[in-house]
Design a protein around this motif. Sequence first.
Motif, PDB file in Angstrom:
ATOM      1  N   GLU A   1       0.913  -0.659   0.134  1.00  0.00           N
ATOM      2  CA  GLU A   1      -0.061   0.278  -0.021  1.00  0.00           C
ATOM      3  C   GLU A   1       0.991   1.131   0.127  1.00  0.00           C
ATOM      4  OE1 GLU A   1      -3.751   1.587   2.937  1.00  0.00           O
ATOM      5  OE2 GLU A   1      -2.380   0.253   3.621  1.00  0.00           O
ATOM      6  N   ILE A   2       0.236   2.521  -0.538  1.00  0.00           N
ATOM      7  CA  ILE A   2       0.936   3.698  -0.111  1.00  0.00           C
ATOM      8  C   ILE A   2       0.245   4.858  -0.198  1.00  0.00           C
ATOM      9  CG2 ILE A   2       0.965   3.564  -3.198  1.00  0.00           C
ATOM     10  CD1 ILE A   2       3.459   5.560  -2.666  1.00  0.00           C
ATOM     11  N   VAL A   3       0.458   5.598   1.008  1.00  0.00           N
ATOM     12  CA  VAL A   3      -0.489   6.062   0.948  1.00  0.00           C
ATOM     13  C   VAL A   3      -0.194   8.603   1.104  1.00  0.00           C
ATOM     14  CG1 VAL A   3      -1.813   7.449   2.955  1.00  0.00           C
ATOM     15  CG2 VAL A   3      -2.645   5.164   2.244  1.00  0.00           C
ATOM     16  N   VAL A   4      -0.568   9.195   0.012  1.00  0.00           N
ATOM     17  CA  VAL A   4       0.072  10.360  -0.176  1.00  0.00           C
ATOM     18  C   VAL A   4      -0.706  11.299   1.029  1.00  0.00           C
ATOM     19  CG1 VAL A   4       0.940  11.769  -1.376  1.00  0.00           C
ATOM     20  CG2 VAL A   4       1.837   9.455  -1.881  1.00  0.00           C
ATOM     21  N   PRO A   5      -0.816  12.025   1.543  1.00  0.00           N
ATOM     22  CA  PRO A   5      -1.452  12.906   1.826  1.00  0.00           C
ATOM     23  C   PRO A   5      -2.061  14.163   0.475  1.00  0.00           C
ATOM     24  CG  PRO A   5       0.943  14.145   3.090  1.00  0.00           C
ATOM     25  CD  PRO A   5       0.446  12.258   2.623  1.00  0.00           C
ATOM     26  N   LEU A   6      -3.317  14.707   1.402  1.00  0.00           N
ATOM     27  CA  LEU A   6      -3.488  16.131   0.336  1.00  0.00           C
ATOM     28  C   LEU A   6      -3.288  16.991   1.188  1.00  0.00           C
ATOM     29  CD1 LEU A   6      -5.493  16.499  -2.865  1.00  0.00           C
ATOM     30  CD2 LEU A   6      -7.210  15.915  -1.479  1.00  0.00           C
ATOM     31  N   PHE A   7      -3.052  17.952   0.397  1.00  0.00           N
ATOM     32  CA  PHE A   7      -2.230  19.161   1.446  1.00  0.00           C
ATOM     33  C   PHE A   7      -3.196  20.511   0.801  1.00  0.00           C
ATOM     34  CE2 PHE A   7       0.636  17.316   2.653  1.00  0.00           C
ATOM     35  CZ  PHE A   7       0.953  17.525   3.730  1.00  0.00           C
ATOM     36  N   VAL A   8      -4.328  20.989   1.188  1.00  0.00           N
ATOM     37  CA  VAL A   8      -5.299  22.304   0.437  1.00  0.00           C
ATOM     38  C   VAL A   8      -4.583  23.449   1.345  1.00  0.00           C
ATOM     39  CG1 VAL A   8      -6.848  23.360  -0.782  1.00  0.00           C
ATOM     40  CG2 VAL A   8      -6.577  20.954  -0.762  1.00  0.00           C
ATOM     41  N   ASN A   9      -3.904  24.585   0.901  1.00  0.00           N
ATOM     42  CA  ASN A   9      -3.274  25.379   1.859  1.00  0.00           C
ATOM     43  C   ASN A   9      -2.909  25.371   2.896  1.00  0.00           C
ATOM     44  OD1 ASN A   9      -4.916  27.440   0.127  1.00  0.00           O
ATOM     45  ND2 ASN A   9      -6.864  27.368   0.835  1.00  0.00           N
ATOM     46  N   GLY A  10      -2.023  24.338   2.664  1.00  0.00           N
ATOM     47  CA  GLY A  10      -1.299  23.765   3.928  1.00  0.00           C
ATOM     48  C   GLY A  10      -1.717  22.682   4.852  1.00  0.00           C
ATOM     49  N   ALA A  11      -3.117  22.971   4.893  1.00  0.00           N
ATOM     50  CA  ALA A  11      -3.991  22.437   5.262  1.00  0.00           C
ATOM     51  C   ALA A  11      -4.253  20.209   4.968  1.00  0.00           C
ATOM     52  CB  ALA A  11      -5.037  21.419   6.073  1.00  0.00           C
ATOM     53  N   ASN A  12      -3.571  19.649   5.416  1.00  0.00           N
ATOM     54  CA  ASN A  12      -4.706  17.946   5.236  1.00  0.00           C
ATOM     55  C   ASN A  12      -5.748  17.633   5.468  1.00  0.00           C
ATOM     56  OD1 ASN A  12      -4.159  15.431   4.601  1.00  0.00           O
ATOM     57  ND2 ASN A  12      -2.742  14.901   5.822  1.00  0.00           N
ATOM     58  N   ILE A  13      -6.265  17.366   4.056  1.00  0.00           N
ATOM     59  CA  ILE A  13      -7.394  17.413   4.028  1.00  0.00           C
ATOM     60  C   ILE A  13      -8.106  16.208   3.615  1.00  0.00           C
ATOM     61  CG2 ILE A  13      -8.019  19.601   3.603  1.00  0.00           C
ATOM     62  CD1 ILE A  13      -8.586  18.705   0.398  1.00  0.00           C
ATOM     63  N   GLY A  14      -7.277  15.198   3.063  1.00  0.00           N
ATOM     64  CA  GLY A  14      -7.085  13.939   2.878  1.00  0.00           C
ATOM     65  C   GLY A  14      -5.998  13.385   1.974  1.00  0.00           C
ATOM     66  N   GLN A  15      -6.694  12.092   1.208  1.00  0.00           N
ATOM     67  CA  GLN A  15      -5.235  11.253   0.596  1.00  0.00           C
ATOM     68  C   GLN A  15      -5.951  10.836  -0.399  1.00  0.00           C
ATOM     69  OE1 GLN A  15      -5.180   8.187   4.528  1.00  0.00           O
ATOM     70  NE2 GLN A  15      -4.778  10.216   4.974  1.00  0.00           N
ATOM     71  N   ILE A  16      -5.131  10.430  -1.305  1.00  0.00           N
ATOM     72  CA  ILE A  16      -4.935   9.058  -2.104  1.00  0.00           C
ATOM     73  C   ILE A  16      -4.314   8.432  -1.613  1.00  0.00           C
ATOM     74  CG2 ILE A  16      -2.755   9.752  -3.809  1.00  0.00           C
ATOM     75  CD1 ILE A  16      -4.470   9.327  -5.994  1.00  0.00           C
ATOM     76  N   ASP A  17      -5.104   7.176  -1.051  1.00  0.00           N
ATOM     77  CA  ASP A  17      -5.007   5.621  -1.290  1.00  0.00           C
ATOM     78  C   ASP A  17      -4.759   4.397  -2.132  1.00  0.00           C
ATOM     79  OD1 ASP A  17      -4.370   3.348   0.085  1.00  0.00           O
ATOM     80  OD2 ASP A  17      -6.296   3.165   1.037  1.00  0.00           O
ATOM     81  N   ILE A  18      -3.762   3.827  -2.412  1.00  0.00           N
ATOM     82  CA  ILE A  18      -3.242   3.075  -3.445  1.00  0.00           C
ATOM     83  C   ILE A  18      -3.014   1.857  -2.956  1.00  0.00           C
ATOM     84  CG2 ILE A  18      -2.124   2.264  -5.768  1.00  0.00           C
ATOM     85  CD1 ILE A  18      -2.260   5.302  -6.093  1.00  0.00           C
ATOM     86  N   ASP A  19      -3.994   0.547  -3.147  1.00  0.00           N
ATOM     87  CA  ASP A  19      -3.249  -0.896  -2.622  1.00  0.00           C
ATOM     88  C   ASP A  19      -2.398  -2.107  -4.056  1.00  0.00           C
ATOM     89  OD1 ASP A  19      -4.865  -0.389  -0.520  1.00  0.00           O
ATOM     90  OD2 ASP A  19      -6.058  -2.259  -0.683  1.00  0.00           O
ATOM     91  N   SER A  20      -1.880  -2.567  -3.834  1.00  0.00           N
ATOM     92  CA  SER A  20      -1.308  -3.051  -4.877  1.00  0.00           C
ATOM     93  C   SER A  20      -1.128  -4.544  -4.581  1.00  0.00           C
ATOM     94  CB  SER A  20       0.334  -2.340  -5.524  1.00  0.00           C
ATOM     95  OG  SER A  20       0.816  -3.368  -6.366  1.00  0.00           O
ATOM     96  N   HIS A  21      -1.510  -6.170  -5.533  1.00  0.00           N
ATOM     97  CA  HIS A  21      -1.837  -7.370  -5.007  1.00  0.00           C
ATOM     98  C   HIS A  21      -0.245  -7.939  -5.164  1.00  0.00           C
ATOM     99  CE1 HIS A  21      -6.343  -7.231  -6.826  1.00  0.00           C
ATOM    100  NE2 HIS A  21      -6.204  -6.838  -5.582  1.00  0.00           N
ATOM    101  N   VAL A  22       0.968  -6.994  -5.247  1.00  0.00           N
ATOM    102  CA  VAL A  22       2.558  -6.816  -5.618  1.00  0.00           C
ATOM    103  C   VAL A  22       2.829  -6.978  -4.480  1.00  0.00           C
ATOM    104  CG1 VAL A  22       4.390  -6.716  -6.771  1.00  0.00           C
ATOM    105  CG2 VAL A  22       1.977  -6.644  -8.197  1.00  0.00           C
ATOM    106  N   ILE A  23       3.715  -7.256  -4.269  1.00  0.00           N
ATOM    107  CA  ILE A  23       4.651  -6.566  -2.808  1.00  0.00           C
ATOM    108  C   ILE A  23       5.850  -6.072  -3.302  1.00  0.00           C
ATOM    109  CG2 ILE A  23       6.225  -8.125  -1.297  1.00  0.00           C
ATOM    110  CD1 ILE A  23       4.393 -10.251  -0.627  1.00  0.00           C
ATOM    111  N   ASP A  24       6.648  -4.813  -2.431  1.00  0.00           N
ATOM    112  CA  ASP A  24       7.016  -4.393  -2.411  1.00  0.00           C
ATOM    113  C   ASP A  24       7.460  -3.477  -4.264  1.00  0.00           C
ATOM    114  OD1 ASP A  24       9.222  -2.628  -1.794  1.00  0.00           O
ATOM    115  OD2 ASP A  24      10.529  -4.095  -2.384  1.00  0.00           O
ATOM    116  N   PRO A  25       6.359  -3.139  -4.984  1.00  0.00           N
ATOM    117  CA  PRO A  25       6.211  -2.341  -6.323  1.00  0.00           C
ATOM    118  C   PRO A  25       6.174  -0.808  -6.403  1.00  0.00           C
ATOM    119  CG  PRO A  25       4.027  -1.881  -5.787  1.00  0.00           C
ATOM    120  CD  PRO A  25       4.581  -3.012  -4.482  1.00  0.00           C
ATOM    121  N   PHE A  26       5.994  -0.249  -4.773  1.00  0.00           N
ATOM    122  CA  PHE A  26       6.625   1.518  -4.976  1.00  0.00           C
ATOM    123  C   PHE A  26       7.368   1.920  -5.042  1.00  0.00           C
ATOM    124  CE2 PHE A  26       2.609  -0.016  -3.129  1.00  0.00           C
ATOM    125  CZ  PHE A  26       0.776   0.285  -3.959  1.00  0.00           C
TER     126      PHE A  26
END
Length: 151
Positions: A107-132
Amino acid sequence: MTFQELQPKISAIVTDNNAERDEKLLAICQLLNENVEYYNWVGFYFANHENKTLHLGPYVGAETDHTVIPFGKGICGQVAESNANFVVPDVAAQDNYIACSFTVKSEIVVPLFVNGANIGQIDIDSHVIDPFTEADERFLEFVNQEVAKLF
C-alpha cells in the motif's frame, strides 16, 4: 503508460469544466487503475478534523467496508496524523494495518494538502509485494497537487 505520460491526463481531468468534483476524482482513480499495472485499488479519503475521522470518497477497485477510518488507525489513519507519505512494501509485516482483502500485498498513501492543511489522501493498494518506488511517491504528490485545485 508512464507517469510522465499520465501527468497531462490528470491535469486535463482537473480542468474539465463539464464534470463535478467527485466525477473528476473518480476519473483520476479510473485512469490510474487502468494505466498503472500494480495499482489495483485507487481511492481518496477525506478528513473530518472535528471527529478525527477519514471518510471514503471516490474509488476504483474491490468494495471496502472501511468507509470511515479513525485518525491513527491503519495506514490511512497514520498519514492523517503524520502528514507524510507512507509506503508499505508488505502489509503482512505492518502492525497497524487494517486488512481490506487477502489479495492486498502492499500500500501507498500520500496526503492531500490544501492551503497547508491535510484534507485527505490518495490511497493505493497493490496485489504485488514492494512495487512502489520514489517515482510513485513523486507522481502521487503531483496528482494531489492537481486535485488540490478542486478545493
